[in-house]
Design a protein around this motif. Structure first.
Motif, PDB file in Angstrom:
ATOM      1  N   LEU A  31       1.305   4.396  -2.745  1.00 18.81           N
ATOM      2  CA  LEU A  31       0.876   5.746  -2.388  1.00 18.81           C
ATOM      3  C   LEU A  31       2.014   6.767  -2.336  1.00 18.81           C
ATOM      4  CD1 LEU A  31      -1.624   4.742   0.433  1.00 18.81           C
ATOM      5  CD2 LEU A  31      -2.219   5.642  -1.826  1.00 18.81           C
ATOM      6  N   SER A  32       3.154   6.367  -1.818  1.00 15.69           N
ATOM      7  CA  SER A  32       4.251   7.312  -1.622  1.00 15.69           C
ATOM      8  C   SER A  32       5.329   7.134  -2.687  1.00 15.69           C
ATOM      9  CB  SER A  32       4.868   7.108  -0.236  1.00 15.69           C
ATOM     10  OG  SER A  32       5.711   5.957  -0.234  1.00 15.69           O
ATOM     11  N   ALA A  92       0.817  -1.217   0.000  1.00 15.54           N
ATOM     12  CA  ALA A  92       0.000   0.000   0.000  1.00 15.54           C
ATOM     13  C   ALA A  92       0.851   1.268   0.000  1.00 15.54           C
ATOM     14  CB  ALA A  92      -0.943  -0.001   1.210  1.00 15.54           C
ATOM     15  N   ARG A  93       1.812   1.347   0.904  1.00 13.65           N
ATOM     16  CA  ARG A  93       2.635   2.552   0.979  1.00 13.65           C
ATOM     17  C   ARG A  93       3.532   2.697  -0.254  1.00 13.65           C
ATOM     18  NH1 ARG A  93       3.209   6.168   4.973  1.00 13.65           N
ATOM     19  NH2 ARG A  93       5.026   7.564   4.872  1.00 13.65           N
ATOM     20  N   PHE A 101      -4.232  -0.008  -2.498  1.00 17.77           N
ATOM     21  CA  PHE A 101      -3.776   1.123  -1.681  1.00 17.77           C
ATOM     22  C   PHE A 101      -3.938   0.850  -0.185  1.00 17.77           C
ATOM     23  CE2 PHE A 101      -5.203   4.249  -5.262  1.00 17.77           C
ATOM     24  CZ  PHE A 101      -4.198   3.770  -6.085  1.00 17.77           C
ATOM     25  N   GLY A 102      -4.480  -0.322   0.159  1.00 17.05           N
ATOM     26  CA  GLY A 102      -4.584  -0.708   1.562  1.00 17.05           C
ATOM     27  C   GLY A 102      -5.918  -0.456   2.209  1.00 17.05           C
ATOM     28  N   ASP A 159      -8.316  -0.675   5.953  1.00 20.19           N
ATOM     29  CA  ASP A 159      -7.516  -1.280   7.020  1.00 20.19           C
ATOM     30  C   ASP A 159      -6.845  -2.557   6.530  1.00 20.19           C
ATOM     31  OD1 ASP A 159      -6.489  -0.913   9.555  1.00 20.19           O
ATOM     32  OD2 ASP A 159      -8.047  -2.076  10.556  1.00 20.19           O
ATOM     33  N   ASP A 204      -7.271   8.034   5.317  1.00 17.98           N
ATOM     34  CA  ASP A 204      -6.357   6.897   5.468  1.00 17.98           C
ATOM     35  C   ASP A 204      -5.256   6.914   4.408  1.00 17.98           C
ATOM     36  OD1 ASP A 204      -8.101   6.117   7.445  1.00 17.98           O
ATOM     37  OD2 ASP A 204      -9.021   4.492   6.278  1.00 17.98           O
ATOM     38  N   LEU A 205      -5.614   7.248   3.166  1.00 20.24           N
ATOM     39  CA  LEU A 205      -4.635   7.270   2.088  1.00 20.24           C
ATOM     40  C   LEU A 205      -3.569   8.343   2.332  1.00 20.24           C
ATOM     41  CD1 LEU A 205      -6.896   6.852  -1.085  1.00 20.24           C
ATOM     42  CD2 LEU A 205      -5.635   5.099   0.167  1.00 20.24           C
ATOM     43  N   ASN A 212      -1.016   7.462   4.908  1.00 21.29           N
ATOM     44  CA  ASN A 212      -0.058   6.427   4.515  1.00 21.29           C
ATOM     45  C   ASN A 212       0.776   6.814   3.296  1.00 21.29           C
ATOM     46  OD1 ASN A 212       1.123   3.900   5.051  1.00 21.29           O
ATOM     47  ND2 ASN A 212      -0.217   2.841   3.605  1.00 21.29           N
ATOM     48  N   SER A 234      -6.609   2.438   9.415  1.00 23.07           N
ATOM     49  CA  SER A 234      -7.723   3.392   9.497  1.00 23.07           C
ATOM     50  C   SER A 234      -7.437   4.445  10.557  1.00 23.07           C
ATOM     51  CB  SER A 234      -9.025   2.665   9.840  1.00 23.07           C
ATOM     52  OG  SER A 234      -9.395   1.782   8.803  1.00 23.07           O
ATOM     53  N   SER A 259      -3.270   0.138   4.815  1.00 28.09           N
ATOM     54  CA  SER A 259      -3.322   1.543   5.211  1.00 28.09           C
ATOM     55  C   SER A 259      -4.208   1.605   6.452  1.00 28.09           C
ATOM     56  CB  SER A 259      -3.923   2.418   4.096  1.00 28.09           C
ATOM     57  OG  SER A 259      -3.044   2.524   3.003  1.00 28.09           O
TER      58      SER A 259
END
Length: 260
Positions: free
Chosen positions: A48-49, A44-45, A193-194, A197, A253-254, A257, A202, A200
């Motif tokens: 996103l990142s 997920a991270r 993206f997770g 929960d 949440d997004l 993370n 919650s 990522s």
């Protein structure tokens, strides 16, 4: 400036010689693949990142005649650009033969990915594989109007049941193939993206108690019903064909993370 491009993958032919060096190269490929063989939400991270991966390569393997529309790809590109921190997002398309099966289990889809997937994480590029199938899910219960539109089965792997999507779209004058494809892709990407929960955490509890990894906020893209034909049809019809977006809790949440 971010660059989005489409690359057509026509074919790959690999010639491997029998030697000690070849064995070492093969072993290295296997080690590289392990980063793409984790559980859904584990990356997920990474999606996103930009901490580990600055670029994203999306490989779309589709059965001949069951490719997504160009508009769907444009919608998906824009959606990703709004939510993930990547310098570059590229697409590679690969036409595949039919499995010849009336339905496919997740294990059979895993086996097809192993046979056909060409790209895995490399340096600063994260790789995502999406398979567009001409066969429905073996878990479908059409007599109960329960059919699956898509699923995430690994940290960088997704299946879209294109034949099922086209059947759902054909039953409503408000829906097009593009509309249902787009909503399904966005929903499944949310799991990568997770959400919810699933990788990522919650910030505030908003998990549907009756559906793991889905949201309980009305109108949110991560509502459980969007994964199934009847629920998707009803929700899109209620919005006059507009694609749902993430609700406030999922967006929170997004961002927490590493996302936008």
């Amino acid at each position: 400036m971010k660059r989005f491009s489409l690359v057509l993958l026509l074919s790959f032919v690999f010639f491997l010689a029998c030697s000690k060096d070849t064995v070492n190269e093969t072993q290295e490929v296997q080690i590289t693949r392990t980063a793409n063989l984790k559980n859904a939400g584990d990356s997920a991270r990474d999606f996103l990142s930009s901490e580990k991966f600055k670029n994203l390569l999306i490989e779309i393997g589709y059965v001949k005649g069951f490719n997504p529309t160009q508009e769907t790809i444009s919608n998906f590109t824009a959606f990703l650009g709004e939510r993930i921190n990547k310098d570059k997002i590229d697409f590679v398309f690969k036409e595949l033969p039919s499995s010849g099966k009336d339905s496919l289990s997740i294990q059979e889809i895993v086996d097809l990915e192993k046979e056909h997937r060409s790209f895995y994480n490399d340096d600063d590029t994260l790789s995502l594989y999406i398979y567009f199938s001409d066969a429905p899910s073996s878990a479908d219960k059409p007599e109960e109007d329960l059919v699956t539109l898509g699923a995430v089965y690994r940290n960088t792997s997704m299946v879209i049941y294109e034949a099922t999507i086209r059947n759902i779209a054909s039953k409503s004058i408000l829906l097009s193939n593009t509309t249902v494809e787009t909503a399904t892709l966005h929903h499944e990407a949310g799991h990568l993206f997770g959400l919810v929960d699933l990788g990522s955490p919650s910030v505030n509890d908003h998990t549907d108690p009756e559906a793991d990894s889905h949201c309980n906020v009305d109108g949110c893209l991560m509502r459980a019903e969007l994964q199934f034909g009847s629920g998707m049809r009803k929700m899109l019809a209620a919005k006059n064909g507009a694609i749902p977006d993430f609700g406030a809790e999922c967006l929170r949440d997004l961002k927490a993370n590493g996302g936008k």
